[in-house]
Motif scaffolding. Structure first.
Motif, PDB file in Angstrom:
ATOM      1  N   ILE A 185       0.857  -1.179   0.000  1.00  0.00           N
ATOM      2  CA  ILE A 185       0.000   0.000   0.000  1.00  0.00           C
ATOM      3  C   ILE A 185       0.898   1.236   0.000  1.00  0.00           C
ATOM      4  O   ILE A 185       1.660   1.461   0.929  1.00  0.00           O
ATOM      5  N   ASN A 186       0.804   2.016  -1.061  1.00  0.00           N
ATOM      6  CA  ASN A 186       1.611   3.230  -1.187  1.00  0.00           C
ATOM      7  C   ASN A 186       0.684   4.421  -1.344  1.00  0.00           C
ATOM      8  O   ASN A 186      -0.086   4.489  -2.295  1.00  0.00           O
ATOM      9  N   PHE A 187       0.766   5.345  -0.432  1.00  0.00           N
ATOM     10  CA  PHE A 187      -0.095   6.511  -0.459  1.00  0.00           C
ATOM     11  C   PHE A 187       0.435   7.557  -1.425  1.00  0.00           C
ATOM     12  O   PHE A 187       1.635   7.676  -1.638  1.00  0.00           O
ATOM     13  N   PHE A 188      -0.479   8.341  -2.004  1.00  0.00           N
ATOM     14  CA  PHE A 188      -0.122   9.406  -2.928  1.00  0.00           C
ATOM     15  C   PHE A 188       0.013  10.713  -2.156  1.00  0.00           C
ATOM     16  O   PHE A 188      -0.801  11.020  -1.298  1.00  0.00           O
ATOM     17  N   ARG A 189       1.043  11.492  -2.483  1.00  0.00           N
ATOM     18  CA  ARG A 189       1.233  12.821  -1.900  1.00  0.00           C
ATOM     19  C   ARG A 189       1.620  13.794  -3.002  1.00  0.00           C
ATOM     20  O   ARG A 189       2.374  13.455  -3.906  1.00  0.00           O
ATOM     21  N   SER A 190       1.109  14.999  -2.884  1.00  0.00           N
ATOM     22  CA  SER A 190       1.503  16.051  -3.820  1.00  0.00           C
ATOM     23  C   SER A 190       2.775  16.706  -3.276  1.00  0.00           C
ATOM     24  O   SER A 190       3.099  16.581  -2.097  1.00  0.00           O
ATOM     25  N   PRO A 191       3.510  17.433  -4.117  1.00  0.00           N
ATOM     26  CA  PRO A 191       4.705  18.127  -3.624  1.00  0.00           C
ATOM     27  C   PRO A 191       4.401  19.073  -2.457  1.00  0.00           C
ATOM     28  O   PRO A 191       5.203  19.192  -1.527  1.00  0.00           O
ATOM     29  N   SER A 192       3.255  19.747  -2.476  1.00  0.00           N
ATOM     30  CA  SER A 192       2.897  20.641  -1.368  1.00  0.00           C
ATOM     31  C   SER A 192       2.741  19.868  -0.062  1.00  0.00           C
ATOM     32  O   SER A 192       3.150  20.332   1.002  1.00  0.00           O
ATOM     33  N   GLN A 193       2.144  18.681  -0.134  1.00  0.00           N
ATOM     34  CA  GLN A 193       1.974  17.867   1.070  1.00  0.00           C
ATOM     35  C   GLN A 193       3.326  17.369   1.581  1.00  0.00           C
ATOM     36  O   GLN A 193       3.551  17.318   2.793  1.00  0.00           O
ATOM     37  N   VAL A 194       4.220  17.016   0.668  1.00  0.00           N
ATOM     38  CA  VAL A 194       5.546  16.533   1.079  1.00  0.00           C
ATOM     39  C   VAL A 194       6.324  17.645   1.772  1.00  0.00           C
ATOM     40  O   VAL A 194       6.968  17.424   2.795  1.00  0.00           O
TER      41      VAL A 194
END
Length: 148
Positions: free
Chosen positions: A35-44
């Protein structure tokens, strides 16, 4: 006679419940790495993940940041319009990979750089992954493709 039947029924229900809980636990344990969650650059950038966490990041390849190093190593920045994250990848890039194009990478964020183990690019001229579109819309950067 009735109590023996009732006792047997309760035993079967109890064994079934235990088996169901055990099966659910084993399935969850087996899937923990898949299970790999998605993150946007802003969230990172807002909440950097732990170096041991594998996740997906997506956005647009920032213009002017694509650099090819020695061998198959490539560096670039991915942006959603709100933040940029530097990315390092060693391997063969997809044919449609390029600047100002949508991409999704799988890897880890270590020492301020996302080290990708896999890079996916759009597979036709207009497609972009839903997660990337949502992140770009959230930042007010996304533009609908032409209908031509």
């Amino acid at each position: 006679m009735k109590s023996l039947k009732k006792q047997r029924r309760v035993q079967i229900i109890a064994v079934t419940a235990i088996a169901l809980v055990l099966a659910t636990g084993l399935i969850g344990y087996a899937m923990r790495d898949g299970i790999n969650f998605f993150r946007s650059p802003s969230q990172v950038m807002a909440e950097p993940p732990a170096p041991s966490e594998t996740f997906r990041i997506g956005g647009l390849v920032e213009e002017g940041t694509l650099r090819r190093g020695e061998g198959e190593t490539v560096t670039f920045s991915v942006t959603d319009g709100g933040a940029s994250v530097p990315v390092r990848y060693t391997g063969v890039l997809p044919d449609l990979f390029g600047e100002n194009e949508g991409m999704v990478g799988l890897g880890r964020y270590e020492d301020g750089v996302f080290t990708a183990t896999e890079i996916l690019a759009k597979h036709d001229e207009e497609y972009m992954p839903k997660e990337v579109v949502d992140a770009l819309k959230e930042q007010g950067v996304y533009q609908e493709p032409d209908g031509s």
